[in-house]
Design an enzyme around this catalytic site. Structure first.
Site, mmCIF file in Angstrom:
data_model
loop_
_atom_site.group_PDB
_atom_site.id
_atom_site.type_symbol
_atom_site.label_atom_id
_atom_site.label_comp_id
_atom_site.label_asym_id
_atom_site.label_seq_id
_atom_site.Cartn_x
_atom_site.Cartn_y
_atom_site.Cartn_z
ATOM 1 N N ASN A 56 0.849 -1.201 0.000
ATOM 2 C CA ASN A 56 0.000 0.000 0.000
ATOM 3 C C ASN A 56 0.878 1.243 0.000
ATOM 4 O O ASN A 56 0.779 2.119 0.884
ATOM 5 C CB ASN A 56 -0.947 -0.011 1.203
ATOM 6 C CG ASN A 56 -2.178 0.836 0.957
ATOM 7 O OD1 ASN A 56 -2.296 1.517 -0.061
ATOM 8 N ND2 ASN A 56 -3.108 0.817 1.894
ATOM 9 N N HIS A 96 -8.507 3.809 8.630
ATOM 10 C CA HIS A 96 -9.075 2.557 8.144
ATOM 11 C C HIS A 96 -10.518 2.368 8.585
ATOM 12 O O HIS A 96 -11.313 1.761 7.853
ATOM 13 C CB HIS A 96 -8.224 1.374 8.622
ATOM 14 C CG HIS A 96 -7.060 1.071 7.728
ATOM 15 N ND1 HIS A 96 -5.833 1.679 7.882
ATOM 16 C CD2 HIS A 96 -6.940 0.244 6.661
ATOM 17 C CE1 HIS A 96 -5.000 1.223 6.955
ATOM 18 N NE2 HIS A 96 -5.644 0.364 6.206
#
Length: 488
Positions: free
Chosen positions: A310, A341
Site C-alpha cells: 500500500n 481505516h
C-alpha cells in the site's frame, strides 16, 4: 439466492447469484472493468494533444461520479457534497486540519491541503525536498479539484496521487517533463514522444488474473479464522501453528494484489503513471503503483514490508503525519492509519501492535545488522533469518486486521501467549534505540549529503524505498540519467 442488501445498483444481481459473490463486490469489479475500457477510450479519443484540459477534466469527473453512483447509489452524492464543502473550507481557512471519512477522498483532500499550504503559506527553506517538489503554488479551480478527487480512474480504489502529478497528466506534460529534482526546482523540460502503456497494462492485467484465481481458489481453503479454531489450537504443534499462520496470511493477500494492480492498470491505460525511463530506455509506469509483490514476499525487515505494501498510503502517512509530527511520529502515524481505516477494533489492535513491532525491529536492525554485512555468506544467512522473522511478525501483527473483532483477536494473541508483544517490549527496554532521521529541509539535505553517502541497497533480496519524491538519492540518480539520455 436472495437479493443482497446494497446501496448501489442491483442490475447485476443475477450475475452476483451466478458467481455466488456479494452484489457490492460484483458491482466493484464490473465498474473497474468498465473504468479500464473507459481509460483506453479516454487515452485514444481525448488525448491532451487533441482535447483541451477543460474537456478532459469534465469527462474524467462525470465518469467518476457515474461509477460512484452505480456502486453506492445516492450515497455517492456524499462524495460530491463533502468534496465541495472541503474545497470551500480550504479557501476560507488556509487549508489547515483537513479531515474526511472517505478513505481515498480523505487522502486526496488532506494531501492537497498540505501541498497548497506548503506552496502558498510556507517559505521554501522551511520545506523538505519532497515537500518542495509537491507544493502547489496556486489555488486549484473547483473543476480541477473535483477532477482530482472524483476522477473515474481512482474514485473506487485509488491509488492516491499528488495533485501536481495529476494536473501534469491532464495537461499532457507527463511525457515531456522529468519529476522535480531533489532541490525542489521546477520540472525539467524533456522533449520525447508519448510512450505507450500497453505492455505495462497487459502485464498488470496478467497479475490481476493470477491474483483473482488464487483468491477464488486457494484463499478460501486457508481461512485466517482457522488460526483460532479450538481443535487446531489444542492439537497442532508449534511449528504447525507458525507455518499455518504464515500460509493463511499469505493466502489473504491476493485480493489486495488484484484490486490495487487493477486500479494501477486503469490509470496506466488512460496514460497516467509514467515515471520516465530506466537505464535500458524502457518506459516505467510505476509512478502511482501501490505495491511491489516481489519485495513484499521477500521482505527482510518490517520497514521493507511497509514500504512496498500500500505504497501510496504509506507515502500519504509520511507526508501528512510522520514528517510533520513533533512528538512520537511513529506512534502518531500508526494511530492515524488506524483511524483512517475505520472503526473496527481489529484495526487498532493491529496498528498498536505494529508500533511495538516497528520500533523493536528498528532497534534490532540498528544494533546488529552491521555485524552481518561481510562476508556474503554471512549476509545471506542474516537475510534468510530476518526474512523468516519478518514474515512471522507481519502475520502475527495483521491477524486482528482480518478478524476485525476484539474477542477473536485476543483469542489468537492469547493462544500465542502474546510472545511477540513480550519480545518486542523486552527489545525496547534493553536495547538502545537510535533516533531516526526524518524529513530534512533543503539546507539540511545539502549538509547531510556532504557527510553521508546514499544507501544503494536495503539488502540482497530487494530494494527498500519505492518513491522518488521521498528518496533524495533516487531522485538525483533518475534526473542524472534523464539528462544523460537527453544529451544522447
Amino acid at each position: 439466492m436472495a437479493t443482497t442488501s446494497t446501496t448501489g445498483s442491483t442490475l447485476l444481481q443475477p450475475l452476483s447469484n451466478a458467481v455466488q459473490l456479494p452484489i457490492d463486490q460484483v458491482n466493484f469489479v464490473v465498474c473497474q472493468l468498465f473504468a479500464l475500457l473507459a481509460a483506453i477510450w479516454f487515452r485514444t479519443y481525448l488525448r491532451s494533444s487533441k482535447t483541451s484540459s477543460f474537456i478532459r477534466h469534465v469527462v474524467a469527473t462525470l465518469l467518476g461520479l457515474y461509477l460512484a453512483l452505480f456502486c453506492f447509489g445516492w450515497y455517492a452524492l456524499h462524495f460530491l457534497v463533502q468534496s465541495g464543502i472541503s474545497y470551500c473550507i480550504m479557501i476560507i481557512i488556509g487549508v489547515e486540519n483537513m479531515h474526511n471519512p472517505m478513505m481515498i477522498i480523505t487522502q486526496k483532500i488532506t494531501s492537497l491541503a498540505y501541498e497548497i499550504h506548503d506552496g502558498m503559506f510556507r517559505k521554501d527553506e522551511e520545506l523538505t525536498s519532497s515537500q518542495r517538489g509537491l507544493a502547489v503554488r496556486r489555488m486549484p479551480s473547483l473543476l480541477e479539484y473535483l477532477s482530482y478527487t472524483c476522477n473515474f480512474m481512482g474514485i473506487l480504489a485509488g491509488p492516491l496521487c499528488s495533485y501536481r502529478d495529476y494536473i501534469t497528466f491532464i495537461e499532457g506534460r507527463a511525457h515531456r517533463r522529468a519529476p522535480p529534482g531533489a532541490s525542489g526546482q521546477d520540472d525539467l523540460p524533456c522533449e520525447s514522444a508519448e510512450p505507450s502503456p500497453n505492455v505495462a497494462v497487459i502485464q498488470k492485467l496478467l497479475v490481476c488474473g493470477l491474483s483473482l484465481f488464487f483468491h477464488l481458489t486457494i484463499s478460501k481453503t486457508l481461512p485466517v479464522e482457522y488460526n483460532i479454531d479450538e481443535h487446531f489450537q489444542a492439537t497442532a504443534s508449534w511449528p504447525t501453528k507458525v507455518v499455518y499462520l504464515y500460509i493463511s496470511l499469505l493466502a489473504a493477500r491476493p485480493k489486495y494484489y488484484f484490486a490495487w494492480t487493477l486500479a494501477d492498470a486503469i490509470n496506466n491505460a488512460a496514460g497516467f503513471g509514467f515515471r520516465g525511463y530506466d537505464e535500458n530506455g524502457t518506459a516505467r509506469w510505476d509512478l502511482i503503483s501501490n505495491l511491489r509483490i516481489q519485495q513484499i514476499e521477500m521482505s527482510t525487515s518490517f520497514k521493507m514490508f511497509l514500504d512496498n505494501w500500500n505504497i501510496q498510503t504509506a507515502l500519504w502517512l509520511k507526508r501528512v503525519c510522520y514528517e510533520r509530527a513533533s512528538l512520537s511520529p511513529t506512534i502518531q502515524t500508526f494511530i492515524l492509519s488506524a483511524i483512517w481505516h475505520g472503526v473496527y477494533p481489529g484495526y487498532y489492535l493491529t496498528f498498536l501492535t505494529g508500533v511495538v513491532m516497528t520500533l523493536a525491529a528498528r532497534a534490532m536492525r540498528s544494533n546488529f545488522r552491521h555485524y552481518f554485512i561481510e562476508p556474503p555468506q554471512l549476509k545471506l544467512l542474516y537475510d534468510v533469518v530476518t526474512w523468516v522473522m519478518t514474515q512471522i511478525a507481519i502475520s502475527y501483527t495483521v491477524v486482528p486486521f482480518v478478524l476485525l473483532s476484539v474477542k477473536p483477536s485476543f483469542m489468537f494473541y492469547s493462544s500465542w501467549y502474546y510472545c511477540l508483544h513480550v519480545a518486542g517490549i523486552l527489545v525496547l527496554l534493553f536495547l538502545p534505540v537510535k533516533k531516526t532521521q526524518r524529513g530534512k529541509t533543503t539546507h539540511e539535505n545539502v549538509q547531510l549529503s556532504r557527510s553521508k553517502k546514499c544507501d544503494e541497497r536495503e539488502n540482497s533480496l530487494g530494494q527498500n524505498s519505492f518513491s522518488t519524491t521521498n528518496n533524495v538519492c533516487n531522485q538525483n540518480q533518475e534526473i542524472a540519467s534523464r539528462h544523460s539520455s537527453l544529451k544522447q
